[in-house]
Design an enzyme around this catalytic site. Structure first.
Site, mmCIF file in Angstrom:
data_model
loop_
_atom_site.group_PDB
_atom_site.id
_atom_site.type_symbol
_atom_site.label_atom_id
_atom_site.label_comp_id
_atom_site.label_asym_id
_atom_site.label_seq_id
_atom_site.Cartn_x
_atom_site.Cartn_y
_atom_site.Cartn_z
ATOM 1 N N GLU A 76 -60.558 9.467 -38.512
ATOM 2 C CA GLU A 76 -61.655 10.035 -39.292
ATOM 3 C C GLU A 76 -62.567 10.923 -38.431
ATOM 4 O OE1 GLU A 76 -63.483 10.276 -43.036
ATOM 5 O OE2 GLU A 76 -61.700 9.154 -42.513
ATOM 6 N N ASP A 77 -62.907 10.434 -37.217
ATOM 7 C CA ASP A 77 -63.993 11.071 -36.449
ATOM 8 C C ASP A 77 -63.553 11.887 -35.241
ATOM 9 O OD1 ASP A 77 -65.663 9.875 -38.231
ATOM 10 O OD2 ASP A 77 -66.263 8.237 -36.932
#
Length: 702
Positions: A76-77
């Protein structure tokens, strides 16, 4: 701040050295991936995955779950692909991380549809591997513990989401400890003032109660010792959100809730639980109707315990839970208590794990049947709040259903086909309404008939998501087939006026029109016509490629048989019955509504061929039709009984009756009577006229 070394030391108590090293490797990979990223609090970002892994270590989760916890924000990051994780740590860990990543996109601030779509992703991820939701719950728990750094609005949104979705999921998976912490943290973020007031009141009450609690605990311990039973007796704390919910839901004052003293007795074996029950019932008198045996019949989430309420010293009520150590562990950690993946992986899921799998399987079935994501999330939310009742099939099998469930919920729980063909029920061998809420201990028998269909009225009283979804699905299927049938009749009616029919039109002429309307099948087009979304004469003109030329009006009216079903309804304003001159009003999405020819409500569109269609009654029309009568007659004793017997004598049936006294002598009675046709109505009116004192009978119309 926890360190990877401290975590590795904890893990070595139940995992092998190779597995601990894999978790370490995942930590260092995450540390490198998140290098330079910081949390809102200013700490390095990697402290969050480490804290999530610590929460899972408290539950003694397997090494793959812990690795996924370390890596859960990497996709996700940090822009690292799932394939890279798969090469580094294996397919299973990569799938877990991918599943958790999708769940992080759940956002209640966006539109409801987006929220529901993401909830569906959660169901899919859980179905592949239920550890996904355990990692997500641990992730959410750490976020809830560190909410203070966020703005007030964001705090409330995350707390609302936690109370609505995550706490009920933790409860459904039997994870009591996680659920209680979710609820208390969510309550504190949503209602900080109420939370702190109740917290202060609880601390104050505990101080005042210390002496009584110690005395009761001492007498219970002595009672067990006298019978030679070994067990741990402890006072049970009520959590803040639980107190708040009871105060709101049961409208009780704080003092009333805190007046009940709660204790837990934990022993070694199941048969000892029942010996303890006998001993405490000898010590204090039990309160009738307050004993529950969740050992013989566990709750849906696998919870097992004996519950009893006693009259203690000075008449103080005492709630007692009696369970084994294994049940205590199961009550606190639920599905995580005996993690199946610790074994060789070939075993079949048992107990709580099997229940969780069954629940997830049920969620997937709901998803496949639901019309859209909003309908799906509504069904799942219902199933996330089960306060169970336990009922028996005629053969003695126990079925667990949410509180308030009816025989229809029971029928669908047995099998979808039983639900769809259900026509009546017997509860404890007596005929009962299908809408009657079931009580624990009842025996329920379903009466079904081949060819029977679900009734739309069932949606008003069913409780379970499964019943609601299957009823809607069956009604949609029924509505679709009836819409196609009506659409075909309407289209053929117009085509007949042009010396053609649907059978005579080549497929290659139909396909361009389907493409233009963005439809796949001819059935979809006929359904649209039947539902009133498209005009039959416009479609006919396109099919015959005579766009410039107005088609002649259909010759003769369309015959109504009374068996058209959900796509044909009778207007309540003028209540038409067979024999009346009628027209059909095509209403988008509803199909055709039948009105009287002279009904005022359609007077403006009466001659518009796009909106109205000439109808007639078929010779073989069937069914009963409601008609409203206004009867003026002299007031007399037993008036209602006289009217009812007269209607009955003419083979009619009174659906509704109301009386309005106009003056001292004349009464005005409004009757809704069901009849077969105008001839039958004439017989009913003729019978009513024979009553003495009847002044006037009028058929009510718009």
């Amino acid at each position: 701040m926890p360190s990877i070394d401290a975590l590795a030391e904890r893990l070595s108590t139940y995992l092998g050295p190779d597995q601990v090293n894999l978790v370490r490797r995942a930590y260092f990979y995450a540390e490198q991936a998140h290098d330079g990223q910081r949390r809102r609090s200013g700490e390095p970002y990697v402290t969050h995955p480490l804290a999530v892994a610590n929460i899972l270590a408290d539950m003694h989760m397997d090494h793959q779950s812990l690795m996924a916890a370390m890596l859960h924000d990497v996709i996700e990051d940090t822009g690292i692909a799932k394939e890279a994780l798969s090469q580094q740590f294996g397919e299973t860990v990569a799938e877990l991380v991918d599943g958790v990543s999708k769940l992080t996109q759940m956002n209640f601030e966006t539109k409801a549809e987006a929220q529901a779509e993401n909830f569906q992703k959660m169901a899919m991820a859980m179905a592949r591997d239920i550890r996904v939701i355990l990692v997500k719950l641990a992730d959410r728990l750490h976020n809830m513990r560190t909410l203070e750094v966020l703005s007030g609005e964001k705090r409330r949104r995350i707390a609302k989401e936690t109370l609505e979705i995550y706490a009920p999921i933790a409860n459904r998976l039997g994870m009591h400890t996680v659920r209680v912490e979710f609820e208390d943290l969510g309550f504190k973020a949503m209602h900080p003032m109420r939370s702190s007031l109740i917290n202060r009141a609880v601390k104050s009450a505990r101080g005042n109660r210390k002496e009584i609690v110690a005395k009761i605990e001492h007498s219970l311990a002595n009672c067990l010792a006298a019978d030679g039973i070994e067990g741990d007796v402890s006072g049970r704390q009520k959590h803040l959100y639980g107190i708040y919910k009871k105060m709101r839901g049961k409208r009780r004052a704080f003092t009333e809730i805190m007046d009940v003293y709660a204790f837990r007795i934990v022993v070694d074996k199941v048969d000892t639980c029942y010996r303890v029950l006998g001993a405490v019932h000898n010590l204090y008198k039990p309160l009738p109707g307050r004993f529950k045996d969740y050992i013989a019949i566990p709750k849906a989430n696998g919870y097992q315990s004996l519950h009893t309420t006693l009259f203690g010293m000075h008449g103080v009520p005492i709630e007692i839970q009696i369970r084994t150590r294994e049940m205590e562990e199961m009550a606190n950690n639920g599905i995580a208590a005996h993690w199946l993946y610790k074994s060789n992986g070939d075993e079949q899921p048992q107990g709580n794990h099997a229940r969780a799998r069954q629940w997830v399987k049920g969620i997937l079935e709901l998803q496949q049947r639901a019309g859209n994501s909003l309908e799906f999330i509504e069904s799942v939310k219902i199933d996330l709040f089960p306060d169970e009742v336990y009922v028996f099939t005629p053969k003695g099998r126990i079925m667990e259903l949410p509180k308030g469930s009816t025989a229809v919920d029971f029928a669908y729980a047995v099998h979808t086909d039983v639900g769809n063909s259900c026509i009546a029920c017997r509860i404890n061998r007596r005929l009962a309404p299908l809408s009657e809420p079931l009580q624990s201990g009842s025996t329920v028998e379903i009466v079904s008939a081949p060819g029977a269909r679900p009734n739309p009225a069932w949606l008003n009283f069913v409780v379970t998501g499964k019943a609601r979804t299957h009823i809607r699905h069956a009604l949609k299927q029924q509505r679709r087939s009836e819409s196609i049938n009506l659409g075909e009749r309407l289209l053929n009616k117009v085509l007949t006026g042009f010396d053609s029919s649907l059978e005579q039109i080549a497929a290659e002429r139909i396909q361009p029109i389907l493409d233009e309307y963005r439809l796949e099948l001819l059935e979809d087009l006929l359904e649209d016509i039947g539902l009133g979304n498209r005009m039959a004469y416009v479609v006919a003109r396109r099919l015959l490629s005579a766009e410039s030329e107005q088609l002649p009006a259909p010759e003769g009216p369309l015959a109504i048989r009374g068996t058209e079903g959900l796509v044909l309804s009778y207007a309540k304003c003028c209540t038409p019955i067979p024999g009346d001159p009628i027209v059909g009003h095509l209403s988008a999405g509803k199909g055709m509504v039948v009105h009287l020819e002279d009904c005022r409500n359609i007077s403006e569109i009466r001659h518009n061929p796009e909106k109205c269609l000439q109808l007639s009654w078929a010779k073989d029309v069937t069914g009963e039709f409601n008609v409203e009568l206004r009867v003026e007659l002299e007031h007399q004793r037993g008036l209602i009984a006289l009217l009812a017997s007269s209607v009955n004598a003419a083979d009619g049936n009174i659906e509704k009756i109301s009386m309005d006294e106009r003056d001292g002598r004349i009464s005005v009675v409004q009757l809704v009577v069901s009849v077969h046709d105008r001839v039958h109505l004439a017989r009913v009116i003729k019978k009513l006229r024979t009553l003495t004192g009847v002044v006037r009978i009028t058929r009510m119309r718009a």
